[in-house]
Design an enzyme around this catalytic site. Structure first.
Site, PDB file in Angstrom:
ATOM      1  N   GLU A   1      -0.058   2.706  -1.861  1.00 27.22           N
ATOM      2  CA  GLU A   1       0.251   1.785  -0.759  1.00 27.22           C
ATOM      3  C   GLU A   1       1.518   2.228  -0.013  1.00 27.22           C
ATOM      4  OE1 GLU A   1      -1.872  -2.071  -2.898  1.00 27.22           O
ATOM      5  OE2 GLU A   1       0.307  -2.040  -2.729  1.00 27.22           O
TER       6      GLU A   1
ATOM      7  N   GLU B   1      -8.551   0.071  -6.097  1.00 28.37           N
ATOM      8  CA  GLU B   1      -7.806  -1.026  -6.735  1.00 28.37           C
ATOM      9  C   GLU B   1      -8.222  -2.366  -6.145  1.00 28.37           C
ATOM     10  OE1 GLU B   1      -3.547  -0.483  -7.301  1.00 28.37           O
ATOM     11  OE2 GLU B   1      -3.249  -2.616  -6.871  1.00 28.37           O
TER      12      GLU B   1
END
Length: 469
Positions: A187, A290
């Site tokens: 991220e 995820e």
């Protein structure tokens, strides 16, 4: 209510499998539990010990394992800075403290890595959430002082890449684990990674990502790991991943073997998922790497899986923490995050227990047990149904989530066959009520002239498996 869904083989693609990340749960003593390895990575029924009793669960057969390469050390004289909000189980130990290697580090995660392999997992990826603390600007693996700042020192970009490659080579040669891919970012576009937040994290600009990717390809090749692909960039949301991919130079794109993306954007109509698939193109595979939320019944998860497969067309789907507290896990995790840690400033120990099982464990079983690696994903004709075909077994699997009221669905199998056998049926009621079914075998459903009609009760996930196709 009733509707019809046409199952069409046109545009079918190969499925890599289902998986989970190790990270926090396997960083605790749960990483040494054979019963958890059997339940998560095997296909046989497995007995799991909870804090109050033993329970028997269908094995999920997860075959993808994502290993978290850590960023923390506590050696003598260490100058690592710890966020005041982080807890011990979210600190992953690294193998190098800036001066020397320590290959005995991170024993619990490595223990579960081996147990997963022995239980049947066959696809392994190593990912980094933060570079080792001593490579960061502020010596804090939770992030820079401000979330929009990069925290990897410019001078360590090459060293970071070589560190990743060195661990991947060690895993192959000494651990018996061959990482097929490495992911150097987690991220990276978020501005949430700062020095006071509650986990490890690191912001990377596009330019910094491109530099690390180039160094990493060279480092992997130099370590004899030319077959290990680079995945990027594990962005938090599909829309973020679109922007990142579009900003990469063509040279950087050529070095990326797979796009990873997280599923924290609801995207109910599939627009962002579709935009990402169109931006990346059909030739480069995508993993949803995820997924997590705090809803125990599994309906949100099943809907997200269905939307991913319809619009994003990933080849793999990965959940974040299978054992976690506050209904975020498939199993309920009980952790000590309050007791002061004797070896560092962060509270908590590496103790852990399983408190119980959430319904979404059984919901995920519908997908993982019946849509297996090597099967072909077909077009199902409806967002809420996933269809997969096993050519060698001549078997079709259909998994449908119904988050509304009772409905009758007719599955049109005529593009595949007009003479289908009866369908074996399993059902999970995504409700918490007496008598609720949990991955329960139901009476077979008959088909006629290539049409299979099934009644789906409200708030259910149903698997239909048909041989001879």
């Amino acid at each position: 209510m009733s509707d019809e869904r046409v199952v069409d083989p046109e545009g079918a693609y190969l499925w890599d499998g289902w998986g989970t990340c190790l990270s926090w749960w396997a960083n605790t003593e749960l990483g040494a539990r054979d019963d958890l390895a059997a339940a998560l990575f095997g296909l046989d029924a497995a007995g799991v010990k909870t804090s109050s009793r033993g329970i028997e669960l269908p094995g999920l057969g997860l075959n993808i394992v994502r290993y978290n390469l850590g960023a923390c050390t506590w050696t003598d004289g260490s100058a690592m800075v710890e966020s005041p909000a982080i807890v011990r189980r979210k600190q992953i130990e690294t193998y190098h403290d800036g001066e020397a290697w320590n290959w005995s580090a991170d024993p619990n995660q490595r223990s579960m890595l081996a147990r997963a392999r022995d239980a049947g997992a066959d696809t392994f990826e190593m990912f980094s959430v933060s570079p080792p603390w001593w490579m960061t600007v502020n010596r804090n693996p939770s992030g820079a002082e401000r979330g929009e700042q990069d925290n990897l020192e410019f001078q360590y970009q090459d060293a970071f890449a070589r560190y990743i490659a060195a661990v991947a080579r060690r895993a192959r040669d000494d651990w018996g684990i061959r990482f097929s891919s490495v992911e150097p970012f987690n991220e990276p576009s978020l501005t949430a990674w700062h020095a006071r937040q509650n986990q490890e994290g690191c912001h990377f600009t596009i330019g910094a990502q491109e530099a690390v990717i180039e160094y990493l390809r060279r480092a992997l090749d130099d370590h004899g790991l030319g077959d290990v692909l680079i995945a990027a960039s594990d962005e938090c949301r599909y829309a973020d991943a679109v922007v990142t991919w579009q900003k990469f130079t063509e040279g950087a794109k050529r070095l990326i073997g797979r796009v990873n993306v997280h599923a924290y954007e609801p995207d109910e109509r599939g627009r962002s998922r579709t935009e990402l698939r169109e931006a990346v193109g059909e030739e480069i595979p995508i993993w949803q790497s995820e997924y997590s939320e705090g809803e125990p019944d599994g309906l949100a998860m099943a809907l997200s899986i269905s939307r991913d497969i319809r619009y994003l067309r990933p080849t793999g789907w990965v959940c974040w923490q299978p054992v976690e507290a506050l209904d975020w896990g498939l199993l309920d995790g009980e952790y000590d995050d309050r007791t002061p840690n004797p070896d560092g400033g962060a509270p908590g120990t590496l103790e852990g227990e399983v408190g119980g099982v959430n319904t979404k464990y059984h919901v995920l079983a519908h997908y993982t047990r019946h849509i297996r690696p090597g099967m072909r994903i077909l077009r199902s004709g409806h967002t809420n149904t996933v269809a997969a075909h096993d050519p060698s077994a001549r078997r079709l699997a259909l998994v449908t989530v119904n988050d509304g009221r009772k409905r009758t669905v007719t599955y049109d199998l005529r593009p595949l066959t007009r003479d289908a056998n009866a369908a074996r049926v399993w059902v999970t009621d995504a409700i918490d009520a007496p008598g609720a079914r949990r991955y329960a075998r139901r009476p077979d459903a008959d088909s006629r002239d290539g049409l299979l009609t099934v009644v789906h009760e409200a708030n259910t996930v149903t698997t239909m498996e048909i041989d001879g196709i």
